[in-house]
Design a protein around this motif. Structure first.
Motif, PDB file in Angstrom:
ATOM      1  N   UNK A  22      -2.425 -17.023   9.418  1.00 27.20           N
ATOM      2  CA  UNK A  22      -2.078 -16.623   8.063  1.00 27.20           C
ATOM      3  C   UNK A  22      -3.106 -15.641   7.494  1.00 27.20           C
ATOM      4  N   UNK A  23      -4.367 -15.877   7.730  1.00 25.97           N
ATOM      5  CA  UNK A  23      -5.412 -15.012   7.194  1.00 25.97           C
ATOM      6  C   UNK A  23      -5.422 -13.637   7.853  1.00 25.97           C
ATOM      7  N   UNK A  24      -4.921 -13.555   9.078  1.00 24.79           N
ATOM      8  CA  UNK A  24      -4.900 -12.272   9.783  1.00 24.79           C
ATOM      9  C   UNK A  24      -3.679 -11.428   9.427  1.00 24.79           C
ATOM     10  N   UNK A  25      -2.759 -11.959   8.652  1.00 24.63           N
ATOM     11  CA  UNK A  25      -1.563 -11.215   8.255  1.00 24.63           C
ATOM     12  C   UNK A  25      -1.941 -10.086   7.318  1.00 24.63           C
ATOM     13  N   UNK A  26      -1.291  -8.943   7.492  1.00 27.62           N
ATOM     14  CA  UNK A  26      -1.511  -7.784   6.640  1.00 27.62           C
ATOM     15  C   UNK A  26      -0.252  -7.591   5.801  1.00 27.62           C
ATOM     16  N   UNK A  27      -0.308  -7.900   4.511  1.00 29.90           N
ATOM     17  CA  UNK A  27       0.888  -7.786   3.672  1.00 29.90           C
ATOM     18  C   UNK A  27       1.471  -6.369   3.655  1.00 29.90           C
ATOM     19  N   UNK A  28       0.621  -5.347   3.669  1.00 29.93           N
ATOM     20  CA  UNK A  28       1.115  -3.966   3.659  1.00 29.93           C
ATOM     21  C   UNK A  28       1.880  -3.665   4.944  1.00 29.93           C
ATOM     22  N   UNK A  29       1.380  -4.166   6.065  1.00 32.97           N
ATOM     23  CA  UNK A  29       2.053  -3.966   7.353  1.00 32.97           C
ATOM     24  C   UNK A  29       3.387  -4.704   7.376  1.00 32.97           C
ATOM     25  N   UNK A  30       3.384  -5.929   6.887  1.00 30.98           N
ATOM     26  CA  UNK A  30       4.629  -6.701   6.829  1.00 30.98           C
ATOM     27  C   UNK A  30       5.656  -6.029   5.920  1.00 30.98           C
ATOM     28  N   UNK A  31       5.198  -5.483   4.809  1.00 33.98           N
ATOM     29  CA  UNK A  31       6.081  -4.810   3.865  1.00 33.98           C
ATOM     30  C   UNK A  31       6.674  -3.544   4.484  1.00 33.98           C
ATOM     31  N   UNK A  32       5.840  -2.787   5.203  1.00 29.49           N
ATOM     32  CA  UNK A  32       6.322  -1.572   5.864  1.00 29.49           C
ATOM     33  C   UNK A  32       7.356  -1.910   6.928  1.00 29.49           C
ATOM     34  N   UNK A  51       5.950  -0.686  12.707  1.00 27.19           N
ATOM     35  CA  UNK A  51       4.580  -0.363  12.330  1.00 27.19           C
ATOM     36  C   UNK A  51       3.652  -1.321  13.059  1.00 27.19           C
ATOM     37  N   UNK A  52       2.638  -0.778  13.694  1.00 24.04           N
ATOM     38  CA  UNK A  52       1.680  -1.597  14.429  1.00 24.04           C
ATOM     39  C   UNK A  52       0.451  -1.946  13.590  1.00 24.04           C
ATOM     40  N   UNK A  53       0.014  -0.973  12.795  1.00 18.53           N
ATOM     41  CA  UNK A  53      -1.153  -1.220  11.951  1.00 18.53           C
ATOM     42  C   UNK A  53      -1.208  -0.172  10.850  1.00 18.53           C
ATOM     43  N   UNK A  54      -1.958  -0.505   9.820  1.00 20.41           N
ATOM     44  CA  UNK A  54      -2.278   0.441   8.754  1.00 20.41           C
ATOM     45  C   UNK A  54      -3.783   0.368   8.586  1.00 20.41           C
ATOM     46  N   UNK A  55      -4.431   1.510   8.764  1.00 19.98           N
ATOM     47  CA  UNK A  55      -5.888   1.544   8.691  1.00 19.98           C
ATOM     48  C   UNK A  55      -6.328   2.807   7.981  1.00 19.98           C
ATOM     49  N   UNK A 120       0.780   8.083  12.261  1.00 14.18           N
ATOM     50  CA  UNK A 120       0.359   8.359  13.632  1.00 14.18           C
ATOM     51  C   UNK A 120       1.384   7.675  14.535  1.00 14.18           C
ATOM     52  N   UNK A 121       1.776   8.334  15.618  1.00  9.45           N
ATOM     53  CA  UNK A 121       2.797   7.789  16.505  1.00  9.45           C
ATOM     54  C   UNK A 121       2.167   7.302  17.801  1.00  9.45           C
ATOM     55  N   UNK A 122       2.655   6.164  18.274  1.00  7.47           N
ATOM     56  CA  UNK A 122       2.167   5.589  19.534  1.00  7.47           C
ATOM     57  C   UNK A 122       3.369   5.240  20.405  1.00  7.47           C
ATOM     58  N   UNK A 123       3.322   5.708  21.656  1.00  5.02           N
ATOM     59  CA  UNK A 123       4.422   5.439  22.584  1.00  5.02           C
ATOM     60  C   UNK A 123       4.619   3.928  22.710  1.00  5.02           C
ATOM     61  N   UNK A 124       5.863   3.513  22.695  1.00  2.38           N
ATOM     62  CA  UNK A 124       6.186   2.084  22.742  1.00  2.38           C
ATOM     63  C   UNK A 124       6.306   1.637  24.198  1.00  2.38           C
ATOM     64  N   UNK A 125       5.163   1.380  24.816  1.00  5.98           N
ATOM     65  CA  UNK A 125       5.136   0.978  26.226  1.00  5.98           C
ATOM     66  C   UNK A 125       5.881  -0.324  26.476  1.00  5.98           C
ATOM     67  N   UNK A 126       5.793  -1.241  25.531  1.00  4.57           N
ATOM     68  CA  UNK A 126       6.463  -2.533  25.730  1.00  4.57           C
ATOM     69  C   UNK A 126       7.983  -2.368  25.713  1.00  4.57           C
ATOM     70  N   UNK A 127       8.508  -1.457  24.892  1.00 10.25           N
ATOM     71  CA  UNK A 127       9.956  -1.226  24.863  1.00 10.25           C
ATOM     72  C   UNK A 127      10.397  -0.659  26.202  1.00 10.25           C
ATOM     73  N   UNK A 128       9.654   0.320  26.714  1.00  8.11           N
ATOM     74  CA  UNK A 128      10.007   0.884  28.004  1.00  8.11           C
ATOM     75  C   UNK A 128       9.878  -0.151  29.118  1.00  8.11           C
ATOM     76  N   UNK A 129       8.817  -0.952  29.086  1.00 11.28           N
ATOM     77  CA  UNK A 129       8.643  -1.992  30.098  1.00 11.28           C
ATOM     78  C   UNK A 129       9.794  -2.986  30.074  1.00 11.28           C
TER      79      UNK A 129
END
Length: 136
Positions: A22-32, A51-55, A120-129
């Protein structure tokens, strides 16, 4: 050690793990991610942007587009009924434009979120896998 003591130890461990999660959850990431899922046009497309992260104002989103994987390989997976033998065919050009359009829309949705100034865009390796293609 009694059963009651064992139960209390296990319960405390689970409670601790739940609290850590629960403490590691990022509300902005969840909202996006919720905003991306709520868009009907994005949901209708065969690939789901996430969305993977917001930094520091930069949202990192997954994408199937990359120099590492040709758009033809993606379209063969995402739209198996599409004839990919002629990359210059009107159907292929339309499919590529549709991909560019939904990716642009996902990016605009991300930038519309409070605190996000860049995508920023990151290739979705897990989707391809998950579709049998390993992307290095």
């Amino acid at each position: 050690m009694s059963n009651k003591q064992q139960f209390l130890i296990v319960a405390a461990l689970f409670l601790g793990l739940g609290l850590l999660w629960f403490l590691k959850q990022d509300p902005a990431l969840n909202y996006l991610n919720a905003a991306l899922k709520a868009d009907t046009e994005l949901q209708a497309y065969p690939y789901q942007f996430r969305a993977l992260k917001i930094d520091k104002g930069i949202a990192t989103l997954t994408t199937p587009r990359s120099p590492e994987v040709s758009v033809l390989q993606f379209l063969k997976i995402a739209q198996p009924t599409l004839d990919t033998s002629n990359p210059d065919s009107p159907d292929m050009i339309a499919a590529q434009k549709a991909l560019a359009h939904v990716q642009e829309k996902a990016g605009k949705l991300a930038k519309a979120q409070e605190g996000v100034t860049e995508v920023q865009w990151e290739i979705d390796r897990s989707w391809y896998a998950s579709h049998g293609l390993i992307v290095e």
